[in-house]
Design an enzyme around this catalytic site. Structure first.
Site, mmCIF file in Angstrom:
data_model
loop_
_atom_site.group_PDB
_atom_site.id
_atom_site.type_symbol
_atom_site.label_atom_id
_atom_site.label_comp_id
_atom_site.label_asym_id
_atom_site.label_seq_id
_atom_site.Cartn_x
_atom_site.Cartn_y
_atom_site.Cartn_z
ATOM 1 N N SER A 24 -11.795 7.242 -9.270
ATOM 2 C CA SER A 24 -12.243 5.955 -8.738
ATOM 3 C C SER A 24 -13.695 6.049 -8.303
ATOM 4 C CB SER A 24 -11.364 5.628 -7.529
ATOM 5 O OG SER A 24 -11.923 4.600 -6.761
ATOM 6 N N LYS A 50 -8.450 11.339 -4.187
ATOM 7 C CA LYS A 50 -9.132 11.310 -5.492
ATOM 8 C C LYS A 50 -10.144 12.458 -5.595
ATOM 9 C CE LYS A 50 -7.023 7.788 -7.264
ATOM 10 N NZ LYS A 50 -5.983 8.030 -8.267
ATOM 11 N N TYR A 92 -7.291 7.898 1.148
ATOM 12 C CA TYR A 92 -7.106 7.589 -0.275
ATOM 13 C C TYR A 92 -8.235 8.227 -1.102
ATOM 14 C CZ TYR A 92 -7.607 5.116 -4.690
ATOM 15 O OH TYR A 92 -7.790 4.838 -6.017
HETATM 16 P P1 NAD Z 1 -0.625 0.278 -9.411
HETATM 17 O O1 NAD Z 1 -0.099 0.499 -8.027
HETATM 18 O O2 NAD Z 1 -0.452 -1.057 -10.005
HETATM 19 O O3 NAD Z 1 0.005 1.365 -10.398
HETATM 20 C C1 NAD Z 1 0.347 2.661 -9.995
HETATM 21 C C2 NAD Z 1 1.782 2.911 -10.444
HETATM 22 O O4 NAD Z 1 2.158 4.238 -10.067
HETATM 23 C C3 NAD Z 1 2.784 1.951 -9.796
HETATM 24 O O5 NAD Z 1 3.541 1.332 -10.802
HETATM 25 C C4 NAD Z 1 3.641 2.842 -8.910
HETATM 26 O O6 NAD Z 1 4.972 2.381 -8.821
HETATM 27 C C5 NAD Z 1 3.516 4.195 -9.606
HETATM 28 N N1 NAD Z 1 3.691 5.364 -8.743
HETATM 29 C C6 NAD Z 1 3.092 5.624 -7.557
HETATM 30 N N2 NAD Z 1 3.500 6.814 -7.087
HETATM 31 C C7 NAD Z 1 4.376 7.323 -7.996
HETATM 32 C C8 NAD Z 1 5.130 8.519 -8.067
HETATM 33 N N3 NAD Z 1 5.095 9.429 -7.096
HETATM 34 N N4 NAD Z 1 5.930 8.712 -9.142
HETATM 35 C C9 NAD Z 1 5.988 7.786 -10.127
HETATM 36 N N5 NAD Z 1 5.296 6.648 -10.111
HETATM 37 C C10 NAD Z 1 4.501 6.409 -9.048
HETATM 38 O O7 NAD Z 1 -2.153 0.702 -9.394
HETATM 39 P P2 NAD Z 1 -3.273 0.509 -10.518
HETATM 40 O O8 NAD Z 1 -4.249 -0.480 -10.002
HETATM 41 O O9 NAD Z 1 -2.667 0.319 -11.843
HETATM 42 O O10 NAD Z 1 -3.979 1.928 -10.423
HETATM 43 C C11 NAD Z 1 -3.640 3.007 -11.285
HETATM 44 C C12 NAD Z 1 -4.441 4.233 -10.889
HETATM 45 O O11 NAD Z 1 -5.826 3.916 -10.928
HETATM 46 C C13 NAD Z 1 -4.169 4.726 -9.462
HETATM 47 O O12 NAD Z 1 -4.189 6.140 -9.489
HETATM 48 C C14 NAD Z 1 -5.329 4.194 -8.661
HETATM 49 O O13 NAD Z 1 -5.619 5.000 -7.550
HETATM 50 C C15 NAD Z 1 -6.443 4.253 -9.696
HETATM 51 N N6 NAD Z 1 -7.535 3.276 -9.436
HETATM 52 C C16 NAD Z 1 -7.229 1.947 -9.276
HETATM 53 C C17 NAD Z 1 -8.246 1.044 -9.018
HETATM 54 C C18 NAD Z 1 -7.947 -0.415 -8.771
HETATM 55 O O14 NAD Z 1 -8.762 -1.087 -8.129
HETATM 56 N N7 NAD Z 1 -6.859 -0.965 -9.272
HETATM 57 C C19 NAD Z 1 -9.568 1.498 -8.935
HETATM 58 C C20 NAD Z 1 -9.834 2.851 -9.118
HETATM 59 C C21 NAD Z 1 -8.799 3.728 -9.369
HETATM 60 C C1 WQD Z 2 -14.815 -5.966 -3.067
HETATM 61 C C2 WQD Z 2 -15.752 -6.757 -2.165
HETATM 62 C C3 WQD Z 2 -15.153 -6.651 0.156
HETATM 63 C C4 WQD Z 2 -11.407 -8.775 0.001
HETATM 64 C C5 WQD Z 2 -11.628 -0.945 -3.575
HETATM 65 C C6 WQD Z 2 -11.374 0.501 -3.244
HETATM 66 C C7 WQD Z 2 -11.842 1.364 -4.381
HETATM 67 C C8 WQD Z 2 -11.222 0.919 -5.699
HETATM 68 C C9 WQD Z 2 -11.425 -0.537 -5.934
HETATM 69 C C10 WQD Z 2 -9.190 2.145 -5.971
HETATM 70 C C11 WQD Z 2 -16.105 -6.024 -0.869
HETATM 71 C C12 WQD Z 2 -15.046 -8.080 -0.360
HETATM 72 C C13 WQD Z 2 -12.581 -8.169 -0.334
HETATM 73 C C14 WQD Z 2 -11.442 -9.998 0.743
HETATM 74 C C15 WQD Z 2 -13.837 -9.912 0.706
HETATM 75 N N1 WQD Z 2 -9.793 1.090 -5.692
HETATM 76 N N2 WQD Z 2 -13.790 -8.730 0.016
HETATM 77 N N3 WQD Z 2 -12.665 -10.531 1.055
HETATM 78 O O1 WQD Z 2 -13.682 -2.244 -1.605
HETATM 79 O O2 WQD Z 2 -15.116 -2.406 -3.692
HETATM 80 O O3 WQD Z 2 -13.010 -1.141 -3.755
HETATM 81 O O4 WQD Z 2 -10.961 -1.274 -4.807
HETATM 82 O O5 WQD Z 2 -9.660 3.217 -6.248
HETATM 83 O O6 WQD Z 2 -11.472 2.653 -4.041
HETATM 84 O O7 WQD Z 2 -12.071 0.836 -2.057
HETATM 85 O O8 WQD Z 2 -12.914 -3.591 -3.638
HETATM 86 O O9 WQD Z 2 -11.849 -5.765 -3.997
HETATM 87 O O10 WQD Z 2 -11.470 -4.568 -1.799
HETATM 88 O O11 WQD Z 2 -13.711 -5.528 -2.286
HETATM 89 O O12 WQD Z 2 -14.914 -10.422 1.034
HETATM 90 O O13 WQD Z 2 -10.404 -10.584 1.103
HETATM 91 O O14 WQD Z 2 -15.062 -7.954 -1.761
HETATM 92 O O15 WQD Z 2 -15.634 -6.641 1.472
HETATM 93 O O16 WQD Z 2 -17.417 -6.339 -0.546
HETATM 94 P P1 WQD Z 2 -13.778 -2.347 -3.074
HETATM 95 P P2 WQD Z 2 -12.388 -4.885 -2.936
#
Ligand code: NAD
Ligand code: WQD
Length: 357
Positions: free
Chosen positions: A138, A166, A162
């Protein structure tokens, strides 16, 4: 020796967390690209209906290449079952918990789930001789970047439990690969994934009040929430709100296909990180305006103080992914908001039925 005319077996990919937001979109693209896919998910933050909808979009023929296992990476019996049944060519590892606020309140849950789950996965991949992994990292590993765009060789920093999972998992991946050079690992650092598949059948469906901007906006648009809180209006940016690199989830899904191909073709890839972002930044208020335009809905918002721990501006350098993976994001905010709205308007309560009034 290859015999001419003989069809090569499709490659078999294990997708952990494949029922989730990014997982479902990636599984669909994998099927379309001719891979055989097994999903393991404990449905902690997802529902099996999402996998059924992937099957529906893919159609009956491609769906035959998709298998779903209800299982938890923390449970070694589940892993033994799946690895002993199928030989995998590579693993895409999405499974993990991802809510920053929850990780501050429940750090042990995050360390237990994200770290133990991944260590178990390495154990079984090693045992069954599958040493190719694409790992979901991430942009959170850049912390509050001193410079933008974020370049892969920046020093990394975690701001919360979190983010620390990562960061640790990136370091663990480096150590695993260093100790055994047969491993090929790609760390993909996603920026802010949004949008949905163009069919409007799959999309993001967070449990409870959304933490992230776009799911929140979407729930205001369909009337589930009354008003958007805009966190921060005094940032040194053009309109005072914070800037992020939003990326269409279908572009992200395609980035995983590019990463897999890289793993299969590059013996000396080692353990390498790539950013998956668009390379351009959009402010919170610009996203609100783009969503209003795409949906025709007014999004009422309130200007609020900054959210603790938030950075002013974060966006990706996309050069490395473009040069080495041959991948680049295709979609802009217009398409992201269009597809997000298509998903939201067709599924205002996500995969669940509307509550009884
Ligand atoms: P999500 O929660 O929709 O998907 C993750 C899935 O993993 C879920 O379906 C959950 O049920 C499953 N899961 C969690 N723990 C588990 C376990 N111990 N065993 C089996 N299954 C398990 O999240 P997403 O948005 O699809 O994110 C996927 C990956 O990408 C995550 O690792 C997340 O940290 C990373 N990521 C997400 C974002 C984002 O903003 N969505 C950004 C950066 C990184
Ligand atoms: C984006 C912008 C908020 C909600 C997060 C995780 C990052 C990654 C992606 C997993 C910011 C603003 C948000 C609201 C708002 N996930 N905001 N009102 O914080 O960039 O990243 O998700 O890995 O690790 O930290 O994403 O969508 O939460 O926020 O004004 O109700 O929107 O303050 O400026 P962020 P976000």
């Amino acid at each position: 020796m290859a015999v001419e005319g003989l069809q090569k077996e499709p490659q078999s990919i294990l997708v952990t967390g494949g029922a989730g937001f990014i997982g479902t979109h990636t599984v669909l693209q994998l099927l379309k690209e001719g891979f055989r896919v097994s999903v393991i998910d404990n449905l902690d933050n997802s529902v099996e209906e999402a996998v059924d909808r992937v099957r529906e979009i893919a159609g009956p023929e491609l769906s035959r290449n998709l298998t779903f296992f209800l299982g938890d990476l923390r449970n070694k019996e589940d892993l033994e079952k799946i690895f002993s049944q199928t030989r995998f060519d590579a693993v895409i590892h999405f499974a993990g918990l991802k809510a920053v606020g929850e990780s501050v309140a429940k750090p042990m849950l995050y360390y237990n789930n994200n770290l133990i789950g991944t260590l178990n996965l390495y154990e079984f991949m090693t045992k069954y001789g599958c040493k190719k992994m694409v790992f979901s990292s991430s942009a959170t590993v850049y912390g509050q970047p001193e410079k933008i765009p974020c370049v892969e060789d920046f020093q990394l920093k975690a701001m919360n439990p979190y983010g620390r999972t990562k960061l640790f998992l990136e370091e663990i991946a480096q150590d695993v690969q260093k100790a055994d050079q047969e491993w090929r690992i790609i760390l993909l650092r996603y920026f802010n994934p949004i949008g949905a598949h163009e069919s409007g059948r799959i999309g993001e469906d967070p449990k409870g009040i959304p933490n992230n901007l776009m799911p929140y906006i979407q729930q205001v648009a369909v009337g589930r929430l009354p008003v958007l809180n805009v966190y921060g209006h005094d940032y040194p940016t053009k309109d005072g709100s914070a800037i992020r690199d939003y990326i269409h989830v279908m572009d992200l899904a395609d980035g995983h296909i590019a990463a897999l191909r890289k793993l299969f073709t590059t013996e000396d890839i080692g353990c390498t990180a790539y950013n998956l972002g668009t390379g351009s930044g959009t402010s919170v208020l610009e996203m609100v305006a783009a969503f209003e335009k795409a949906s025709g809905k007014k999004i009422p918002f309130k200007l609020c103080p900054r959210r603790p721990g938030d950075a002013t501006a974060v966006y990706a350098s996309t050069e490395k992914a473009h040069k080495e993976l041959g991948w680049r994001a295709k979609y802009g905010t217009e398409e992201m908001c269009r597809d997000q709205w298509n998903w939201a308007s067709n599924n205002p309560w996500g995969y669940r039925p509307p509550p009884q009034s």
